[in-house]
Write a protein that holds these residues in place. Structure first.
Motif, PDB file in Angstrom:
ATOM      1  N   GLY A  51       0.841  -1.191   0.000  1.00  0.00           N
ATOM      2  CA  GLY A  51       0.000   0.000   0.000  1.00  0.00           C
ATOM      3  C   GLY A  51       0.874   1.238   0.000  1.00  0.00           C
ATOM      4  O   GLY A  51       2.095   1.147  -0.131  1.00  0.00           O
ATOM      5  N   ARG A  52       0.260   2.374   0.177  1.00  0.00           N
ATOM      6  CA  ARG A  52       1.018   3.630   0.122  1.00  0.00           C
ATOM      7  C   ARG A  52       2.164   3.663   1.113  1.00  0.00           C
ATOM      8  O   ARG A  52       3.275   4.029   0.779  1.00  0.00           O
ATOM      9  CB  ARG A  52       0.075   4.800   0.367  1.00  0.00           C
ATOM     10  N   LEU A  79      -3.614   1.730  16.209  1.00  0.00           N
ATOM     11  CA  LEU A  79      -3.257   2.710  15.175  1.00  0.00           C
ATOM     12  C   LEU A  79      -1.754   2.968  15.172  1.00  0.00           C
ATOM     13  O   LEU A  79      -1.275   3.881  14.522  1.00  0.00           O
ATOM     14  CB  LEU A  79      -4.010   4.023  15.384  1.00  0.00           C
ATOM     15  N   ASP A  80      -1.007   2.134  15.905  1.00  0.00           N
ATOM     16  CA  ASP A  80       0.443   2.298  16.007  1.00  0.00           C
ATOM     17  C   ASP A  80       1.132   1.717  14.775  1.00  0.00           C
ATOM     18  O   ASP A  80       0.773   0.650  14.291  1.00  0.00           O
ATOM     19  CB  ASP A  80       0.975   1.612  17.265  1.00  0.00           C
ATOM     20  N   ALA A  81       2.168   2.421  14.331  1.00  0.00           N
ATOM     21  CA  ALA A  81       2.980   1.917  13.215  1.00  0.00           C
ATOM     22  C   ALA A  81       3.768   0.703  13.667  1.00  0.00           C
ATOM     23  O   ALA A  81       4.035   0.518  14.856  1.00  0.00           O
ATOM     24  CB  ALA A  81       3.921   3.015  12.728  1.00  0.00           C
ATOM     25  N   ALA A  82       4.160  -0.122  12.708  1.00  0.00           N
ATOM     26  CA  ALA A  82       4.952  -1.306  13.007  1.00  0.00           C
ATOM     27  C   ALA A  82       6.139  -1.350  12.039  1.00  0.00           C
ATOM     28  O   ALA A  82       5.948  -1.306  10.832  1.00  0.00           O
ATOM     29  CB  ALA A  82       4.119  -2.568  12.872  1.00  0.00           C
ATOM     30  N   ALA A  83       7.353  -1.422  12.587  1.00  0.00           N
ATOM     31  CA  ALA A  83       8.556  -1.463  11.754  1.00  0.00           C
ATOM     32  C   ALA A  83       8.700  -2.785  11.023  1.00  0.00           C
ATOM     33  O   ALA A  83       9.356  -2.861   9.985  1.00  0.00           O
ATOM     34  CB  ALA A  83       9.788  -1.205  12.610  1.00  0.00           C
ATOM     35  N   TRP A 139       3.037  -4.569   8.144  1.00  0.00           N
ATOM     36  CA  TRP A 139       3.905  -3.597   8.803  1.00  0.00           C
ATOM     37  C   TRP A 139       3.824  -2.273   8.051  1.00  0.00           C
ATOM     38  O   TRP A 139       3.367  -2.220   6.915  1.00  0.00           O
ATOM     39  CB  TRP A 139       5.344  -4.106   8.861  1.00  0.00           C
ATOM     40  N   GLY A 140       4.259  -1.210   8.719  1.00  0.00           N
ATOM     41  CA  GLY A 140       4.284   0.115   8.104  1.00  0.00           C
ATOM     42  C   GLY A 140       3.460   1.111   8.886  1.00  0.00           C
ATOM     43  O   GLY A 140       3.167   0.921  10.072  1.00  0.00           O
ATOM     44  N   VAL A 141       3.073   2.198   8.221  1.00  0.00           N
ATOM     45  CA  VAL A 141       2.259   3.255   8.829  1.00  0.00           C
ATOM     46  C   VAL A 141       0.849   2.704   9.037  1.00  0.00           C
ATOM     47  O   VAL A 141       0.322   1.986   8.190  1.00  0.00           O
ATOM     48  CB  VAL A 141       2.250   4.511   7.935  1.00  0.00           C
ATOM     49  N   ASN A 142       0.226   3.076  10.165  1.00  0.00           N
ATOM     50  CA  ASN A 142      -1.046   2.467  10.537  1.00  0.00           C
ATOM     51  C   ASN A 142      -2.081   3.499  10.973  1.00  0.00           C
ATOM     52  O   ASN A 142      -2.965   3.197  11.760  1.00  0.00           O
ATOM     53  CB  ASN A 142      -0.799   1.439  11.657  1.00  0.00           C
ATOM     54  N   THR A 143      -1.986   4.728  10.474  1.00  0.00           N
ATOM     55  CA  THR A 143      -2.880   5.786  10.953  1.00  0.00           C
ATOM     56  C   THR A 143      -4.351   5.497  10.689  1.00  0.00           C
ATOM     57  O   THR A 143      -5.204   5.990  11.401  1.00  0.00           O
ATOM     58  CB  THR A 143      -2.511   7.145  10.326  1.00  0.00           C
TER      59      THR A 143
END
Length: 166
Positions: free
Chosen positions: A131-132, A160-164, A147-151
């Motif tokens: 995804g983006r 809603l936390d990001a995951a590396a 994983w990634g941005v989770n807004t």
């Protein structure tokens, strides 16, 4: 862009960043046949594209954020080989990921913050979707790792936390 029945590629539209991979930076108003042949899969991001040919990833276009994945930060108007031993490839925005025949996941571009393929530690699977600002891999058996941005909650992990990593 589309893979034709003979596994060649036809493309049309905006090519300002060389993303159509024909060596130019023009606009095509009608479908044009590419020099790419024997294409198994074709994916496009915002300003780049990648073709999977016999297990190798060939990418072209805007590499400002590393989406092409060859370590060169400019524009690639012709496809350059960036990955091998690939089973599946996916692209979105300025990100690209691939799975290997052995189930490893490799990503490059803005989400991974690297301009060359880097292995995603802890991620294994048979199919990746990008995804983006995030990626998910279908893991065996029947599990999905993201994983990634989770807004917007796109990782599906209850927060809603990001995951590396997965």
């Amino acid at each position: 862009m589309v893979v034709r029945s003979d596994r060649s590629v036809a493309f049309w539209g905006d090519n300002a960043d060389g993303q159509l991979g024909d060596g130019t930076r023009g606009t095509y108003l009608a479908p044009t046949v590419s020099t790419l042949a024997n294409v198994d899969d074709l994916v496009g991001g915002f300003q780049h594209m990648c073709a999977l040919i016999a297990g190798e990833g060939w990418c072209s276009g805007d590499n400002t954020y590393g989406a092409v994945g060859d370590g060169f930060g400019g524009v690639r108007t012709s496809p350059t080989r960036v990955f091998s031993n690939s089973r599946n490839i996916s692209a979105a925005a300025a990100n690209t990921c691939a799975t290997t025949n052995g189930g490893q996941v490799w990503c490059w571009g803005s989400t991974q913050r690297t301009d060359e393929p880097a292995r995603v530690n802890g991620a294994t699977g048979v199919q990746v979707a990008v995804g983006r600002d995030h990626a998910c891999v279908r893991a065996s058996p029947g599990r999905v790792q993201c994983w990634g941005v989770n807004t917007q909650g796109v990782l599906g992990n209850g927060s809603l936390d990001a995951a590396a990593g997965p």
